[in-house]
Write an enzyme that holds these catalytic residues in place. Structure first.
Site, PDB file in Angstrom:
ATOM      1  N   LYS A   1     -12.393  -1.548   6.533  1.00  0.00           N
ATOM      2  CA  LYS A   1     -11.662  -2.560   7.437  1.00  0.00           C
ATOM      3  C   LYS A   1     -12.080  -2.316   8.945  1.00  0.00           C
ATOM      4  O   LYS A   1     -12.268  -3.496   9.686  1.00  0.00           O
ATOM      5  CB  LYS A   1      -9.953  -2.087   7.513  1.00  0.00           C
ATOM      6  CG  LYS A   1      -9.512  -2.007   5.968  1.00  0.00           C
ATOM      7  CD  LYS A   1      -9.207  -3.320   5.352  1.00  0.00           C
ATOM      8  CE  LYS A   1      -8.799  -2.952   3.817  1.00  0.00           C
ATOM      9  NZ  LYS A   1      -7.783  -2.294   3.541  1.00  0.00           N
TER      10      LYS A   1
ATOM     11  N   TRP B   1       0.753  -1.270  -0.075  1.00  0.00           N
ATOM     12  CA  TRP B   1      -0.066  -0.029   0.030  1.00  0.00           C
ATOM     13  C   TRP B   1       1.011   1.272  -0.009  1.00  0.00           C
ATOM     14  O   TRP B   1       0.441   2.203  -0.693  1.00  0.00           O
ATOM     15  CB  TRP B   1      -1.066   0.061   1.156  1.00  0.00           C
ATOM     16  CG  TRP B   1      -1.880  -1.181   1.005  1.00  0.00           C
ATOM     17  CD1 TRP B   1      -2.122  -2.018   1.987  1.00  0.00           C
ATOM     18  CD2 TRP B   1      -2.868  -1.383  -0.059  1.00  0.00           C
ATOM     19  NE1 TRP B   1      -3.102  -2.859   1.236  1.00  0.00           N
ATOM     20  CE2 TRP B   1      -3.681  -2.343   0.326  1.00  0.00           C
ATOM     21  CE3 TRP B   1      -3.299  -0.655  -0.974  1.00  0.00           C
ATOM     22  CZ2 TRP B   1      -4.727  -2.936  -0.453  1.00  0.00           C
ATOM     23  CZ3 TRP B   1      -4.345  -1.077  -1.934  1.00  0.00           C
ATOM     24  CH2 TRP B   1      -4.929  -2.141  -1.716  1.00  0.00           C
TER      25      TRP B   1
ATOM     26  N   ASP C   1      -1.763   6.532   6.131  1.00  0.00           N
ATOM     27  CA  ASP C   1      -2.764   6.001   5.700  1.00  0.00           C
ATOM     28  C   ASP C   1      -3.312   4.916   6.718  1.00  0.00           C
ATOM     29  O   ASP C   1      -2.345   4.103   7.337  1.00  0.00           O
ATOM     30  CB  ASP C   1      -2.492   5.048   4.427  1.00  0.00           C
ATOM     31  CG  ASP C   1      -3.556   3.959   4.024  1.00  0.00           C
ATOM     32  OD1 ASP C   1      -4.377   3.716   4.599  1.00  0.00           O
ATOM     33  OD2 ASP C   1      -2.924   3.203   3.233  1.00  0.00           O
TER      34      ASP C   1
HETATM   35  C1  PLP Z   1      -7.070  -1.707   2.077  1.00  0.00           C
HETATM   36  C2  PLP Z   1      -6.110  -0.928   2.112  1.00  0.00           C
HETATM   37  C3  PLP Z   1      -6.014   0.046   0.952  1.00  0.00           C
HETATM   38  C4  PLP Z   1      -6.832   0.218  -0.185  1.00  0.00           C
HETATM   39  O1  PLP Z   1      -8.178   0.660   0.276  1.00  0.00           O
HETATM   40  P1  PLP Z   1      -9.181   1.046  -1.029  1.00  0.00           P
HETATM   41  O2  PLP Z   1     -10.293   1.802  -0.191  1.00  0.00           O
HETATM   42  O3  PLP Z   1      -9.590  -0.215  -1.592  1.00  0.00           O
HETATM   43  O4  PLP Z   1      -8.669   2.122  -1.873  1.00  0.00           O
HETATM   44  C5  PLP Z   1      -4.926   1.168   1.289  1.00  0.00           C
HETATM   45  N1  PLP Z   1      -4.277   1.002   2.261  1.00  0.00           N
HETATM   46  C6  PLP Z   1      -4.261   0.175   3.303  1.00  0.00           C
HETATM   47  C7  PLP Z   1      -3.718   0.220   4.323  1.00  0.00           C
HETATM   48  C8  PLP Z   1      -5.336  -0.906   3.284  1.00  0.00           C
HETATM   49  O5  PLP Z   1      -5.287  -1.631   4.223  1.00  0.00           O
END
Ligand code: PLP
Length: 352
Positions: free
Chosen positions: A193, A102, A169
């Protein structure tokens, strides 16, 4: 039978939240209308939105310097929105800590808007640790990191120290423990999540870092426009926001993030303890960097992988197959995962 769902995302939410959400689809608060057929500007939905924002502020203790938005496009759109809103058009420069898939995607997007300096990386050992002791130059527009690495099962236990604007993030560990929001310029997280259904993206943003790039930003990508429109510049993801609001109410009733963090620590300790003491399994992540949300593990004898998955399936355990880039297994144990389900997985591991 309700399954023990260890999916990495979209993932488990409290059963009570599913119940209330399904009711609102049929008849929202006795209005005779479904939540998903009312105007996003109706007083009923604006009340939902305001409550969701207020709960985020209360639960995360968001200071008055910061705004809370619910946008669309997932964390993946934030990879570019953070860059386009913060990177100066002349000599723009950003520092990225690369701890896995990511962060790597975030870093690639930022390269479209300026210079990217990879200040640290764990790529040398397939991202099984969190880099430490690296230097971050002070003349960057911002520093970006991924607080929890959903695929590789690592997690920052400390917030990186920097005088630059800090961007995180937090898709897979937001609301899992208290965070000092005042240290951050931007926190973003795809809801699916630990917050709600896919479709909403939570963004917490310090207002005074915006408007300094000297570039023209397309409206849908401009945080200032979304702040001004209170997330309603376009139609917001009403259902995802509503369910997130229900889950935030649930978190508050649980005693907030201190109480939630304690439960998460207990669940993770149980599972890592089994992995460390069971001679059939291993976890290759540096111990101090182990994620409390995504527990990755391998069978020492990989030829038995299919057999283990079948045993899990038999016990009503779903979605424990590891990400294809790591192999083995991954048990995602987000807030809503009951300790009984963790125990059910451990029981299968013990018998295996
Ligand atoms: C799942 C995830 C993403 C991607 O998220 P989307 O909403 O599908 O764009 C990005 N960063 C992390 C750390 C994730 O767990």
């Amino acid at each position: 039978m309700k399954k023990h769902n260890f999916s990495a995302g979209p993932s488990i939410l409290p059963q009570e939240v599913f119940q209330k959400a399904s009711q609102a689809i049929l008849d929202f608060d006795n209005t005779g209308l479904s939540l998903i057929e009312i105007s996003h500007r109706s007083k009923e939905f604006v009340a939902v939105y305001d409550k969701a924002v207020a709960l985020v502020k209360e639960i995360l203790n968001v200071p008055a310097t910061h705004e809370v938005l619910f946008l669309q496009g997932g964390a993946s759109t934030q990879f570019l929105m953070t860059a386009i809103n913060l990177m100066k058009v002349d000599g723009g420069k950003a520092a990225y800590i690369n701890t896995g898939a990511w962060s790597n995607k975030a870093l690639k997007e930022a390269k479209n808007f300026g210079e990217v300096i990879e200040v640290a990386s764990s790529a040398d050992t397939n991202h099984n640790y969190i880099p430490k002791g690296f230097n971050i130059p002070s003349d960057v527009d911002y520093v970006h990191y991924t607080s929890n690495n959903t695929i590789f099962g690592t997690q920052f236990k400390e917030t990186p120290e920097t005088d630059a604007v800090l961007v995180a993030d937090m898709s897979s560990d937001i609301f899992s423990k208290p965070v000092d929001v005042s240290k951050f310029g931007i926190i973003y997280a795809g809801a699916q999540k630990n917050l709600g259904p896919a479709g909403a993206t939570l963004v917490i943003i310090k207002k005074d870092i915006l408007g300094n790039t000297g570039r023209t930003i397309p409206s849908m990508l401009d945080y200032q426009i979304h702040i001004k429109g209170e997330s309603m510049f376009n139609t917001p993801p009403v259902f995802a926001i509503y369910v997130s609001m229900l889950n935030l109410e649930y978190m508050k009733a649980q005693g907030g993030l201190e109480a939630i963090a304690k439960k998460n620590e207990e669940k993770a300790a149980l599972l890592y303890n089994e992995i460390d003491n069971n001679p059939s399994f291993i976890n290759n992540v540096a111990k101090e960097d182990r994620s409390l949300m995504n527990v990755v593990f391998l069978l020492k004898d990989a030829s038995k992988d299919a057999e283990f998955l079948a045993a899990c399936n038999e016990a009503g355990i779903s979605n424990v197959k590891g990400h294809r880039s790591v192999g083995g297994f991954r048990a995602s144990i987000y807030n809503a995962m009951p300790i009984e389900s963790v125990q059910a997985l451990i029981d299968v591991m013990k018998k295996f």
